[in-house]
Write an enzyme that holds these catalytic residues in place. Structure first.
Site, PDB file in Angstrom:
ATOM      1  N   TYR A 100     -42.580  15.396   7.831  1.00  0.00           N
ATOM      2  CA  TYR A 100     -42.811  14.403   9.011  1.00  0.00           C
ATOM      3  C   TYR A 100     -43.912  14.531   9.659  1.00  0.00           C
ATOM      4  CZ  TYR A 100     -37.328  13.571   8.076  1.00  0.00           C
ATOM      5  OH  TYR A 100     -36.433  13.201   7.252  1.00  0.00           O
ATOM      6  N   HIS A 126     -36.105  19.032  -0.368  1.00  0.00           N
ATOM      7  CA  HIS A 126     -36.179  16.995   0.497  1.00  0.00           C
ATOM      8  C   HIS A 126     -35.491  16.434  -0.520  1.00  0.00           C
ATOM      9  CE1 HIS A 126     -38.534  15.090   3.807  1.00  0.00           C
ATOM     10  NE2 HIS A 126     -36.876  13.891   3.476  1.00  0.00           N
TER      11      HIS A 126
END
Length: 275
Positions: free
Chosen positions: A49, A107
């Site tokens: 992110y 992830h």
């Protein structure tokens, strides 16, 4: 107002958290600090992110003790070899300004990954105190079952796309069977619920918003956690309040009639979802 807590054999996690994907810099710091001020106690970020420093700054600016916040971060799919996974997790913690996370996830799975080795590295993060719990994200049912059957890492949670247009029962069943928390990302279907006539009717009936109805539907499911993203105080407040909204049988039936196979997140490196 704070979110209700989900307790599983390996985890104690607030059922509504703040997703931070696409929040950056000062905006992310302000969003995190403001959300905590409103009662959020669960913040979700990831190395990919690019906002972990800002998220950590927001947590510190809130004035709450670190122990009062449930903090999740994630290791990207290109970093799943054991040494790389460890280095990624350590770098995330440094950026966040904390000695440990509450949950660290893989992830995305990588094609051809050495699953056993990656799970071993994940388990070592927990054993060494870098995180209180570990889990995976974006694993299809077959791969999640394989990971659970290996018994290498004490997997506590699965994070996947889940909303009123995408219900993943095989994954939900595995989570129920093994006592995993299932965290829904994109829980409001990228705001598509706002334009849905059925969702709008239910919302009007309850004096709520379609987004709140979407979150309330998730809260009606077993073992579900939702992490809607919002940088606006009003949106954050409404999302948190959705936990108190109770849908009736007619509402649930109307939502059940909506399509449940509308996947909105499907990058070119995604796994075979049927696998």
């Amino acid at each position: 107002m704070t979110a209700p807590i989900l307790e599983t054999p390996r985890l104690r996690i607030p059922r509504i958290g703040l997703g931070t994907w696409q929040l950056r810099g000062a905006e992310a710091t302000k969003a995190v600090e403001g959300a905590i001020g409103l009662g959020y106690r669960h913040i979700d970020t990831a190395a990919m992110y690019g906002n972990e420093e800002a998220v950590g700054a927001g947590i510190r600016a809130s004035g709450l003790r670190r122990e009062e916040i449930f903090l999740t971060t994630k290791v990207w799919w290109t970093e799943l070899a054991p040494d790389a996974l460890r280095a990624s997790a350590e770098a995330s913690l440094e950026r966040l300004g904390t000695p440990h996370a509450d949950l660290i996830l893989i992830h995305w799975p990588a094609r051809g990954m050495n699953l056993a080795a990656s799970l071993g590295a994940l388990a070592k993060l927990q054993a060494d105190g870098l995180t209180r719990a570990v889990g995976v994200s974006n694993f299809p049912p077959g791969l999640l079952k394989q990971a659970l059957d290996l018994g290498i890492a004490p997997i506590a949670a699965l994070q996947v796309e889940c909303h009123v247009y995408l219900w993943q029962e095989p994954l939900a069943a595995l989570c129920r069977q093994h006592g995993l928390a299932m965290t829904a990302y994109s829980p409001i279907a990228k705001a598509q619920v706002n334009d849905d006539p059925a969702m709008r009717r239910i919302a009007a009936k309850h004096g709520a918003t379609p987004v709140q109805v979407a979150l309330a539907w998730l809260m009606a499911q077993d073992n579900l956690v939702a992490i809607p993203k919002s940088g606006r105080p009003q949106g954050q407040r409404e999302n948190l309040a959705a936990a108190a909204l109770r849908l009736d049988a007619d509402d649930m039936a109307a939502i059940a009639a909506l399509p449940k196979d509308r996947r909105l997140v499907n990058p070119d490196f995604a796994p075979d979802w049927a696998g």
